[in-house]
Write a protein that holds these residues in place. Structure first.
Motif, PDB file in Angstrom:
ATOM      1  N   LYS A   1       0.826  -1.202   0.000  1.00 23.81           N
ATOM      2  CA  LYS A   1       0.000   0.000   0.000  1.00 23.81           C
ATOM      3  C   LYS A   1       0.867   1.262   0.000  1.00 23.81           C
ATOM      4  CE  LYS A   1      -3.773  -2.354   0.181  1.00 23.81           C
ATOM      5  NZ  LYS A   1      -4.420  -2.633  -1.106  1.00 23.81           N
ATOM      6  N   ASN A   2       1.920   1.198   0.752  1.00 25.12           N
ATOM      7  CA  ASN A   2       2.865   2.314   0.755  1.00 25.12           C
ATOM      8  C   ASN A   2       4.112   1.913  -0.023  1.00 25.12           C
ATOM      9  OD1 ASN A   2       1.258   3.946   2.220  1.00 25.12           O
ATOM     10  ND2 ASN A   2       2.578   4.013   4.058  1.00 25.12           N
ATOM     11  N   VAL A   3       4.356   2.592  -1.117  1.00 30.11           N
ATOM     12  CA  VAL A   3       5.553   2.278  -1.906  1.00 30.11           C
ATOM     13  C   VAL A   3       6.476   3.485  -1.868  1.00 30.11           C
ATOM     14  CG1 VAL A   3       6.449   1.589  -4.145  1.00 30.11           C
ATOM     15  CG2 VAL A   3       4.186   0.789  -3.396  1.00 30.11           C
ATOM     16  N   VAL A   4       7.719   3.249  -1.458  1.00 31.26           N
ATOM     17  CA  VAL A   4       8.708   4.334  -1.422  1.00 31.26           C
ATOM     18  C   VAL A   4       9.694   4.143  -2.572  1.00 31.26           C
ATOM     19  CG1 VAL A   4      10.604   5.362  -0.121  1.00 31.26           C
ATOM     20  CG2 VAL A   4       8.497   4.696   1.052  1.00 31.26           C
ATOM     21  N   PHE A   5       9.853   5.206  -3.349  1.00 28.02           N
ATOM     22  CA  PHE A   5      10.837   5.197  -4.433  1.00 28.02           C
ATOM     23  C   PHE A   5      12.025   6.050  -3.998  1.00 28.02           C
ATOM     24  CE2 PHE A   5       6.744   4.465  -6.398  1.00 28.02           C
ATOM     25  CZ  PHE A   5       6.998   3.450  -7.317  1.00 28.02           C
ATOM     26  N   ILE A   6      13.224   5.513  -4.177  1.00 29.39           N
ATOM     27  CA  ILE A   6      14.417   6.293  -3.845  1.00 29.39           C
ATOM     28  C   ILE A   6      15.191   6.531  -5.145  1.00 29.39           C
ATOM     29  CG2 ILE A   6      16.547   6.381  -2.512  1.00 29.39           C
ATOM     30  CD1 ILE A   6      15.213   4.401  -0.562  1.00 29.39           C
ATOM     31  N   GLN A   7      15.397   7.804  -5.449  1.00 28.74           N
ATOM     32  CA  GLN A   7      16.081   8.141  -6.709  1.00 28.74           C
ATOM     33  C   GLN A   7      17.591   8.252  -6.492  1.00 28.74           C
ATOM     34  OE1 GLN A   7      12.583  10.308  -9.224  1.00 28.74           O
ATOM     35  NE2 GLN A   7      14.480  11.376  -8.911  1.00 28.74           N
ATOM     36  N   CYS A   8      18.269   8.358  -7.629  1.00 30.88           N
ATOM     37  CA  CYS A   8      19.727   8.550  -7.623  1.00 30.88           C
ATOM     38  C   CYS A   8      20.445   7.453  -6.823  1.00 30.88           C
ATOM     39  CB  CYS A   8      20.119   9.920  -7.084  1.00 30.88           C
ATOM     40  SG  CYS A   8      19.539  11.263  -8.123  1.00 30.88           S
ATOM     41  N   VAL A   9      20.016   6.225  -7.025  1.00 31.43           N
ATOM     42  CA  VAL A   9      20.761   5.121  -6.431  1.00 31.43           C
ATOM     43  C   VAL A   9      21.832   4.709  -7.439  1.00 31.43           C
ATOM     44  CG1 VAL A   9      20.644   2.773  -5.530  1.00 31.43           C
ATOM     45  CG2 VAL A   9      18.740   4.383  -5.143  1.00 31.43           C
ATOM     46  N   GLY A  10      23.052   5.158  -7.171  1.00 29.06           N
ATOM     47  CA  GLY A  10      24.124   4.923  -8.139  1.00 29.06           C
ATOM     48  C   GLY A  10      24.161   5.980  -9.216  1.00 29.06           C
TER      49      GLY A  10
ATOM     50  N   ILE B   1       9.622  13.874  -1.828  1.00 31.78           N
ATOM     51  CA  ILE B   1      10.358  14.377  -0.667  1.00 31.78           C
ATOM     52  C   ILE B   1      11.780  14.660  -1.138  1.00 31.78           C
ATOM     53  CG2 ILE B   1      11.166  13.869   1.665  1.00 31.78           C
ATOM     54  CD1 ILE B   1       8.856  11.649   1.582  1.00 31.78           C
ATOM     55  N   ARG B   2      12.191  15.943  -1.002  1.00 30.90           N
ATOM     56  CA  ARG B   2      13.530  16.288  -1.494  1.00 30.90           C
ATOM     57  C   ARG B   2      14.544  15.970  -0.399  1.00 30.90           C
ATOM     58  NH1 ARG B   2      17.513  20.155  -2.481  1.00 30.90           N
ATOM     59  NH2 ARG B   2      17.976  20.353  -4.702  1.00 30.90           N
ATOM     60  N   GLY B   3      15.282  14.937  -0.644  1.00 36.48           N
ATOM     61  CA  GLY B   3      16.272  14.573   0.351  1.00 36.48           C
ATOM     62  C   GLY B   3      16.751  13.156   0.127  1.00 36.48           C
ATOM     63  N   ARG B   4      17.833  12.847   0.811  1.00 35.79           N
ATOM     64  CA  ARG B   4      18.393  11.512   0.627  1.00 35.79           C
ATOM     65  C   ARG B   4      17.976  10.616   1.772  1.00 35.79           C
ATOM     66  NH1 ARG B   4      22.740  10.682  -3.602  1.00 35.79           N
ATOM     67  NH2 ARG B   4      21.588   8.749  -3.438  1.00 35.79           N
ATOM     68  N   VAL B   5      17.924   9.341   1.466  1.00 35.54           N
ATOM     69  CA  VAL B   5      17.571   8.373   2.501  1.00 35.54           C
ATOM     70  C   VAL B   5      18.846   7.928   3.197  1.00 35.54           C
ATOM     71  CG1 VAL B   5      16.723   6.025   2.853  1.00 35.54           C
ATOM     72  CG2 VAL B   5      15.496   7.611   1.345  1.00 35.54           C
ATOM     73  N   SER B   6      18.818   7.961   4.524  1.00 36.46           N
ATOM     74  CA  SER B   6      20.024   7.582   5.246  1.00 36.46           C
ATOM     75  C   SER B   6      19.980   6.126   5.693  1.00 36.46           C
ATOM     76  CB  SER B   6      20.214   8.489   6.458  1.00 36.46           C
ATOM     77  OG  SER B   6      19.056   8.427   7.277  1.00 36.46           O
ATOM     78  N   LEU B   7      18.779   5.577   5.834  1.00 34.87           N
ATOM     79  CA  LEU B   7      18.717   4.209   6.336  1.00 34.87           C
ATOM     80  C   LEU B   7      17.376   3.573   5.979  1.00 34.87           C
ATOM     81  CD1 LEU B   7      20.309   2.156   8.078  1.00 34.87           C
ATOM     82  CD2 LEU B   7      19.054   3.013  10.066  1.00 34.87           C
ATOM     83  N   ILE B   8      17.422   2.307   5.655  1.00 33.49           N
ATOM     84  CA  ILE B   8      16.203   1.502   5.520  1.00 33.49           C
ATOM     85  C   ILE B   8      16.360   0.328   6.452  1.00 33.49           C
ATOM     86  CG2 ILE B   8      14.734   0.153   3.976  1.00 33.49           C
ATOM     87  CD1 ILE B   8      16.043   1.617   1.638  1.00 33.49           C
ATOM     88  N   TYR B   9      15.361   0.102   7.277  1.00 32.03           N
ATOM     89  CA  TYR B   9      15.465  -1.079   8.133  1.00 32.03           C
ATOM     90  C   TYR B   9      14.080  -1.704   8.318  1.00 32.03           C
ATOM     91  CZ  TYR B   9      13.911   2.165  11.814  1.00 32.03           C
ATOM     92  OH  TYR B   9      13.211   3.069  12.521  1.00 32.03           O
ATOM     93  N   PRO B  10      14.078  -3.003   8.511  1.00 29.83           N
ATOM     94  CA  PRO B  10      12.783  -3.681   8.645  1.00 29.83           C
ATOM     95  C   PRO B  10      12.208  -3.497  10.050  1.00 29.83           C
ATOM     96  CG  PRO B  10      14.587  -5.274   8.760  1.00 29.83           C
ATOM     97  CD  PRO B  10      15.213  -3.934   8.602  1.00 29.83           C
ATOM     98  N   GLN B  11      10.904  -3.389  10.127  1.00 30.89           N
ATOM     99  CA  GLN B  11      10.217  -3.326  11.424  1.00 30.89           C
ATOM    100  C   GLN B  11       8.902  -4.071  11.246  1.00 30.89           C
ATOM    101  OE1 GLN B  11       8.585   0.397  13.344  1.00 30.89           O
ATOM    102  NE2 GLN B  11      10.575   0.219  14.374  1.00 30.89           N
ATOM    103  N   GLY B  12       8.815  -5.217  11.850  1.00 26.25           N
ATOM    104  CA  GLY B  12       7.658  -6.060  11.591  1.00 26.25           C
ATOM    105  C   GLY B  12       7.661  -6.462  10.135  1.00 26.25           C
TER     106      GLY B  12
ATOM    107  N   ALA C   1      15.959  12.496   4.952  1.00 28.37           N
ATOM    108  CA  ALA C   1      15.853  13.914   5.275  1.00 28.37           C
ATOM    109  C   ALA C   1      14.863  14.546   4.319  1.00 28.37           C
ATOM    110  CB  ALA C   1      17.212  14.576   5.140  1.00 28.37           C
ATOM    111  N   ASP C   2      14.071  15.424   4.834  1.00 29.35           N
ATOM    112  CA  ASP C   2      13.287  16.284   3.954  1.00 29.35           C
ATOM    113  C   ASP C   2      13.950  17.644   4.006  1.00 29.35           C
ATOM    114  OD1 ASP C   2      11.543  17.987   2.748  1.00 29.35           O
ATOM    115  OD2 ASP C   2       9.741  17.011   3.539  1.00 29.35           O
ATOM    116  N   THR C   3      14.767  17.912   3.016  1.00 28.05           N
ATOM    117  CA  THR C   3      15.584  19.125   3.100  1.00 28.05           C
ATOM    118  C   THR C   3      14.753  20.382   2.905  1.00 28.05           C
ATOM    119  OG1 THR C   3      16.129  18.892   0.777  1.00 28.05           O
ATOM    120  CG2 THR C   3      17.719  18.011   2.346  1.00 28.05           C
ATOM    121  N   LEU C   4      13.598  20.257   2.286  1.00 27.73           N
ATOM    122  CA  LEU C   4      12.752  21.445   2.110  1.00 27.73           C
ATOM    123  C   LEU C   4      12.062  21.794   3.437  1.00 27.73           C
ATOM    124  CD1 LEU C   4      11.201  20.799  -1.397  1.00 27.73           C
ATOM    125  CD2 LEU C   4      13.199  22.153  -0.778  1.00 27.73           C
ATOM    126  N   ALA C   5      11.650  20.741   4.152  1.00 33.28           N
ATOM    127  CA  ALA C   5      11.031  20.986   5.447  1.00 33.28           C
ATOM    128  C   ALA C   5      12.081  21.131   6.533  1.00 33.28           C
ATOM    129  CB  ALA C   5      10.089  19.836   5.789  1.00 33.28           C
TER     130      ALA C   5
END
Lengths: 164, 356, 319, 658
Positions: D381-390, D455-466, D474-478
């Motif tokens: 239901k929630n899909v996160v896309f992370i850009q600029c990977v590589g 969301i303008r910013g880079r992802v620092s970590l992805i980790y599983p929870q449940g 980071a949301d650099t704009l906010a």
């Protein structure tokens, strides 16, 4: 012909057509200001540069010689700069024995897109040569002091010992 | 024999200094491990005991000389040339002007120029450069007191005290030299106060020369070499054998006091240029290389044949049996392969053709 | 050098299948050996070996390409043979190599420095480590080690490295092996200006006789040397310091990675110009950059005829 | 020789900082110079005419033009002197613009330098000789390496133009990356529907020979006459017999084989046809998984194959093709995100790459177009896309922008909403780069109509929870830390050069940049040419590209090949090495060093060994000339004497007083 007014020294450049000459062009197109001393001889490939051309330039009184070709792996002729690198490295290591300061000779790699790098190379090398000053000349006779020194060495036992 | 005077060893330096006022003075000097003729420098050393490595022929026939220099200009277009430019060339001839004294050559070295004269100063041919130098050069030679294993001057018409080609001959004696004027110019130089007429060591001098002559031993008789060599002209295997170890360098010819061959080339830089004459070397492949790429002396055998043949056969037949060799032995002594010209001539003389 | 009789026997054995064998014989005086070209069994009697046998006979091989030649080599000479084989300048099928072991050969220039004129030497004998030089009724006893050629001082290759027949027993040598010759570090004590002036002084003596070139076993261009042509016009005929210097530069550049340091150039030079300094410096570079020595293995590729995409010892200088 | 010198003002480009009249004046004094003048624009029509007129009026036999770089106008002026009747190699250029007037402001020094450069050019010219080009025949066939969309386009255009085409594809089917895509941006039309017909055209075109599952082993020869060795890798299936019926796939017991086509989403059988539209539609056995190879017995496929096409003994074979031109269209690979530990280094099943996501969405994919996350098959239901990977990240040596990721991320966000209407998409981005026709509008649509949260910013970590993945960034704009609970994370991996690209470049003798992308001849003016004549580039092998650009380049490369082949013969460049047989001693050092194998060992009529240069193979680098100690082999137009003339002009050593 040259009138240097003490401002310039004779610096000869050998550049490959495909990369470094293009890099010098790129620097020119970008109006990167450079010292004017360098005179560039265009050759198809750094592999065409006979180390003897460099020695010939020194024989004729060049204060510095700069060689630049394509970066390794980027040679237009696939392998020319690999051969050049071997020849030029050995020349650089040979020069000290001749009394030509090896700092007067340098070889480097500049691609056609590296205008800023070319500017940097020219400026750095020109500054270096100006610090070293004009080259010693083969055509100039030895000074009296040098002659006396050589004679002293002979007398000190290298050659014969009998003198009046 | 004119009157002998004594030149003390210790006054040689001062004597040479006085000569410097009017002449270029060439003396043998140690340079590295060699002894070479170099301009004398006030207070500078001299090497008079060892046989000079180079010959004094440089005084009269330098290794390289500029015969003339030239500048090319292009004039403005000329109407009479149909509007075309006319090249103009300015020539300057460089005839030698200097006066030179060679001090300390050995008799064999001084004799060399006489072999040149028969070629470069004839009715038909006058080489102004050589003649000017020869006539403006005085040789003060020192008689040979220590002949070497390579010496054979007595075999070619010379001797340890041969004065041919010298202006003054010095014979080494205790503390100095007995000097003898050979030419008028030499006598004039001997008027210098450094030459002492009072000290007489003529007997000692005589003994020195005799000792040297003894040491040289029996002279080799080269009298039939001329025809023997000519007979062997077409004998390729003989010359191949003789030349097997020769490496075709120019040591022999360039050190030889009598080798007179030269090369002339024009060198230019921009609009200026010069015509230079340099020593040439008959042992080199290029000496006879023709423009067509044909080479009549393509092998070292043919070239060595020429060198030996020229000195001991062709030159003597053209010049009243004078051998074009002064016997100094430099070609033997300095040869990297120890090729011995005496041995070659001897082999030719002793050669018996089994096929005849 | 040992085994003259064994060598002579071997030559007698192989001579029938060969056009000639190159060795040494006594020269015109007691001090000089000279190359000997053996064609008949009688010639073999004239053969000598020993410290006077300085000549690198490999120099003659390229000129005798169409002949079947036997050649006698010392360790250093054998390296020239290997280099010639490596560059395919001679055909192994036509060469029979007679390998010797060597304790060093004489440097006449050094001997001259010790005893003055060498013009009248009657005889030279080696007695152990002593050299006995006879001049008339005079005798000079000199330590052989002091008048050996430079190359012999730190020689690593006393035995022929390539041979068809080895004469005598190979020797081991352990002292100073492979050390760089002292002359180079001595020379480095001078400033650049002093070195430059040094060569000007030395080159002023050069008579451009090309003995250095013609004695060099690796100078195989011979009649086509670039020093002798106007096309290309590298050099003029002028015999002056600048042109003499340039000639030596050409020589050393053309020997890059090929010079086996046999020292023949310097020995042949009638003007005693220390040409080996130039060679040693170049060879030092070849050693440092390519970990390579010329004339060791005929299968090796000369360093300037090949390359590596990533060179092990060339660090690109940054600007 | 009669030399004319022309000093170009280039308007004020040169004349601004060089006294051109003074340079011309100085040139008048140079040897053999009989005419010197300055001219406003030497390259202009009147400028060229002036040179031609002067050649006629003054009987010039050689011309020096001092102007811009010879890399720009040397061909122009060579043509001009040729029009005037001179050989075009009796011309030299002095570069007094890029190397003088544009890099220094001191007019005196510049003028002085210009005079030197003219003097060098004139001195070289005095040693020039007329050179004649030789003509040789062209083999009018073209090799295209790579069957992606760029290669397909190039192949079809060339084939339509009447050329015989050899198409070599590394995998078992053409189609490339585009065949794996579900939809394309910004039109959102079906990728396979637009590519499929083109693939069929390739298969059916009489002018196209297709080698699938094949690689280029060796390239020899030169423009007009290349000889290509192609390795046909073994498939263990005789393709002559295989009909692509798929019966073997149904029966193959090894069903856990890695699915290359689906990038590991789901599995496939050891013997497989990668996808239904594959061209050629032929089966291949993956020996890594086939039980016949791993366990030594099975052979089910061989038993069921109705045509008996299976052959376990089959080995690699080789074919040789002769062509006159080559188009490299080898495409790109995707960045391996395992290099990023903060994204789980590839360990989390629900952190997938964009291409895997394409396969999940594709109706022909392993889930038949239903988006199911890999870990448990649930619909996210929630899909996160992370850009600029590589992409744009120096820390992984990928400082460049891959160009197309912003767009496909926007597309994937839109498609996610289409597939799962109650889903939400989040996009972590650095900048949105959407410079293309309708591109930015498309991104706006994703944000505005499909409620994608950017969301303008880079992802620092992805980790599983449940059963969720927590994406912290980071949301650099906010100016705030944000954490998003995701069911599925899609990494927009960037493009990198295809595996093996440098090795192929070395076979083709073309250059490549430090990332392995192939270098075009000129970044603006020669985008599909390389510096090796006869070798062209198409698509992402030259740099990351989207589909329209790749197709455009495919057509451009085809046009270049067609225009090259419009002539029957080519002229060889006479600036090549030549052996002076009378100087050559036959040591063959040149043979050893020639990078092209252009020097042959021969014997003259006296049986002396001599080297000879094969004119059509020599490329003119001059390595041989330096190798030759006798200077017997000379690179024409750059002979020792010509370069020495320049050196001596600068450093005169000859005039020492004797």
């Amino acid at each position: 012909m040259p009138v240097y007014d003490g401002k310039e020294l004779r610096i000869v450049g050998f550049l490959c057509n495909w990369c470094s000459y293009g890099g010098a062009d790129t620097a020119g197109v970008a109006r990167f200001h450079q010292a004017t001393d360098l005179r560039i001889i265009r050759v198809p490939c750094s592999g065409r540069i006979d180390p003897l051309f460099i020695l010939k330039a020194f024989q004729g009184g060049a204060a510095g010689v700069l060689v630049s070709g394509c970066h390794p792996r980027d040679c237009h002729y696939a392998e020319g700069n690999y051969y050049a690198r071997r020849r030029l490295e050995l020349l650089k290591r040979f020069l000290p024995v001749t009394g030509i300061d090896p700092e007067r000779f340098e070889y480097t790699w500049v691609s056609a897109s590296e205008g800023p790098r070319w500017q940097h190379v020219v400026q750095t090398f020109t500054d270096r040569i100006h610090k070293l000053g004009p080259a010693p000349l083969l055509s100039e006779p030895l000074t009296d002091a040098e002659m006396v020194e050589f004679q002293r060495q002979v007398e000190a036992g290298r050659g014969c010992g009998c003198h009046i | 024999m004119s009157q002998q005077k004594f030149l003390a060893s210790q006054s040689i330096g001062s004597f040479l200094e006085t000569l410097l006022r009017e002449h270029r003075v060439l003396v043998p000097l140690c340079e590295g491990d060699s002894v070479v003729f170099r301009p004398f420098r006030k207070g500078g050393g001299l090497e008079l005991t060892r046989m000079p490595t180079t010959s004094p022929k440089e005084a009269t026939f330098p290794r390289v000389e500029t015969l003339m220099s030239f500048t090319q200009k292009v004039s403005a277009p000329q109407e009479e040339d149909g509007g075309k430019e006319r090249p103009e060339i300015e020539l300057t001839e460089h005839l030698p002007q200097d006066s030179t004294v060679v001090f300390g050559s050995r008799p064999c070295g001084a004799k060399g120029k006489t072999i040149f004269s028969r070629v470069y100063d004839t009715e038909a041919v006058k080489d102004p450069y050589f003649i000017a130098r020869r006539d403006n050069t005085l040789f003060i030679s020192i008689a040979c007191s220590a002949p070497e294993t390579t010496c054979f001057c007595t075999s070619v018409g010379g001797g340890p005290a041969d004065s041919t080609g010298s202006d003054i001959l010095l014979i080494p004696v205790t503390d100095g030299f007995m000097a003898e004027a050979v030419t008028e110019a030499g006598a004039k130089l001997m008027e210098s106060a450094f030459f002492d007429a009072g000290t007489q060591k003529a007997e000692e001098a005589q003994a020195v020369v005799e000792r040297a002559e003894t040491k040289l031993g029996q002279a080799q008789d080269f009298s039939n070499a001329r025809e023997k060599l000519l007979k062997l002209f077409d004998n390729e295997s003989f010359w191949e054998e003789m030349s097997a170890k020769c490496i075709s360098c120019g040591t022999c010819t360039y050190l030889c006091p009598t080798c007179y061959c030269f090369n002339i080339t024009d060198e230019t830089a921009g609009n200026t240029g010069k015509r230079v004459r340099t020593w040439d070397n008959c042992m080199d492949y290029l000496f006879t290389l023709e423009a067509s790429t044909h080479n009549p002396r393509s092998s070292k055998a043919k070239r060595l044949k020429n060198r030996v043949g020229h000195k001991f056969s062709y030159y003597p037949s053209l010049h009243e049996e004078h051998i074009a060799c002064c016997g100094c032995g430099r070609c033997i002594k300095s040869c990297p392969a120890a090729v011995d010209i005496r041995q070659i001539v001897k082999s030719a003389q002793e050669y018996e053709d089994v096929n005849i | 050098m040992k085994g003259l009789e064994e060598l002579k026997d071997k030559i007698h054995e192989i001579l029938p299948d060969l056009d000639l064998v190159i060795g040494w014989e006594q020269g015109y005086d007691g001090l000089h050996a000279t190359p000997l070209f053996i064609k008949t069994p009688e010639d073999v009697d004239r053969l000598i070996i020993g410290p006077l046998c300085v000549h690198n006979l490999a120099t003659y091989l390229p000129g005798l390409k169409d002949k079947k030649v036997g050649v006698i080599v010392k360790g250093c000479d054998s390296r020239a043979v290997i280099e010639l084989l490596q560059e395919k300048l001679i055909n192994k099928d036509n060469v029979v190599i007679l390998g010797l072991t060597c304790d060093g050969v004489i440097n006449l220039t050094k001997l001259g420095r010790k005893i003055g004129s060498l013009g009248a030497v009657d005889d030279v004998k080696v007695e152990g480590e002593k050299l006995n030089v006879v001049i008339g009724d005079q005798q000079h006893n000199i330590a052989f080690s002091e008048v050996k050629q430079d190359k012999c001082e730190n020689c690593i290759y006393p035995n022929a490295l390539v041979f068809d027949h080895f004469i005598g027993e190979p020797v081991d040598r352990v002292e100073n092996v492979g050390a760089e010759h002292q002359s180079l570090s001595d020379f480095e004590g001078k400033s650049f200006d002093q070195r430059f002036a040094f060569w000007k002084h030395e080159m002023s003596r050069c008579i451009r006789c090309h003995a250095c070139r013609n004695a060099c076993p690796m100078c195989v261009c011979r009649d086509h040397c670039v020093a002798m042509t106007r096309n290309p016009h590298w050099l003029s005929q002028e015999n002056n310091v600048a042109e003499n210097w340039m000639f030596q530069m050409i020589h050393v550049m053309h020997l890059t990675g090929r010079c086996v340091e046999c020292g023949e150039c310097e020995r042949a030079c009638p003007m005693d110009i220390p040409l080996m300094l130039l060679r040693r410096q170049m060879n030092r570079g070849v050693r440092e950059v390519f970990d390579y020595e010329a004339g060791i293995d005929a299968q090796n590729r000369p360093p300037l005829l090949t390359f590596k995409v990533e060179e092990d010892n060339i660090s690109e200088r940054e600007w | 020789m009669r030399i004319g010198v022309f000093i170009c003002h280039c308007g004020s480009n040169i004349a601004g900082t060089v006294d051109c009249a003074k340079v011309a004046d100085a040139a008048k004094a140079f040897p053999d110079v009989v005419h010197a003048e300055d001219t406003m624009y030497a390259c202009s029509e009147p400028g060229q005419q002036g040179i031609i007129d002067a050649i006629h009026e003054k009987n010039l036999t050689g011309v020096v033009v001092a102007s811009c770089t010879p890399r720009m106008h040397e061909p122009t002026f060579r043509r001009a002197v040729e029009r005037a009747g001179l050989n075009k190699y009796m011309f030299e250029m002095a570069n007094i613009r890029e190397h003088v007037s544009w890099i220094g402001k001191d007019k005196e020094l510049n003028t002085n330098k210009a005079i030197d450069l003219v003097m060098m050019a004139a001195e070289k010219l005095r040693h020039n000789a007329p050179l004649m080009a030789k003509k040789f025949d062209i083999n009018k066939r073209v090799l295209i390496i790579g069957g992606g969309v760029a290669g397909i386009q190039a192949a079809l255009d060339c084939a339509e133009g009447g050329l015989e085409v050899v198409l070599v594809e590394k995998t078992t089917s053409i189609g490339g990356k585009m065949a794996k895509l579900d939809k394309t941006f910004p039109t959102v039309d079906c990728s396979c529907c637009i590519l499929g017909p083109k693939m069929v055209d390739v298969a059916q075109h009489p002018n196209i020979t297709l080698y699938a599952h094949a690689e280029v082993e060796e390239v020899n020869g030169y423009i007009g006459n290349f000889e290509i060795r192609i390795k046909q890798k073994t498939t263990y299936v005789d393709w002559e017999k295989c009909t692509g019926c798929g019966l073997c796939m149904e029966k193959c017991p090894s069903k856990k084989s890695y699915d290359h086509f689906n990038n590991g989403v789901g599995t496939t059988t050891a013997i497989n046809i990668p996808f239904p539209q594959a061209i050629p539609k032929k089966a291949k056995i993956d020996a890594e998984y086939c039980r016949m190879f791993t366990k030594g017995k099975c052979g089910v496929c061989a038993k069921v194959c109705p045509t008996g096409a299976i052959s376990f003994e089959m080995t690699d074979t080789e074919v040789t093709e002769n062509v006159g031109a080559i188009v490299a269209a080898t495409g790109y690979d995707l960045f391996d995100h395992a290099k990023y530990p903060e994204y789980g280094a590839g360990k989390y099943p629900d952190v997938i790459t964009s291409i895997q996501y394409e396969r999940l969405m594709s109706a022909s994919g392993p889930t038949s177009g239903h988006i199911k996350r890999p870990s448990d098959g649930k619909e996210p239901k929630n899909v996160v896309f992370i850009q600029c990977v590589g992409s744009r990240d120096k820390s992984v040596n990928r400082p460049y922008c891959s160009g197309f990721c912003c767009m496909y991320t926007a597309k994937q966000a839109i498609l996610t909403k289409d597939h799962i209407p109650d889903s939400r998409s989040f996009v972590f981005y650095m900048d949105i780069r959407s410079p293309g026709k309708d591109y930015d509008e498309f991104v706006r649509r994703s944000i505005e109509q499909y409620d994608t949260q950017y969301i303008r910013g880079r992802v620092s970590l992805i980790y599983p929870q449940g059963d969720k993945m927590i994406v912290r960034g980071a949301d650099t704009l906010a100016g705030a830390q944000v954490e998003v609970e995701a069911d599925l994370v899609v990494l927009a991996v960037g493009a990198e050069s295809a595996a093996g690209a440098p090795q192929l470049a070395e076979k083709l003798r073309i250059s490549y940049d430090s990332y392995g992308f192939y270098m075009e001849s000129h970044p603006k003016l020669k985008p599909v040419e390389t510096n090796t004549a006869g070798v062209f580039l198409a698509g992402a092998c030259q740099g990351p590209k989207d589909i329209p650009s790749s197709v455009g380049q495919g057509s451009a490369a085809a046009a270049k090949v067609l225009s090259l082949f419009s002539k029957d013969q080519l002229e060889s460049d006479p600036q090549i090495a030549l052996v002076n047989a009378s100087r050559c001693i036959g040591c063959y050092k040149c043979v050893e060093t020639c990078p092209f194998g252009a020097v042959k060992e021969e014997q003259d009529r006296f049986n002396n060994p001599k080297a000879r240069v094969i004119e059509t193979i020599c490329q003119g680098c001059g390595v041989c000339t330096v190798t030759c100690p006798q200077s017997a082999i000379q690179l024409q137009h750059f002979t020792d004497n010509q370069i020495l003339a320049e050196v001596k002009a600068l450093c005169p050593s000859m005039m020492v007083k004797n």
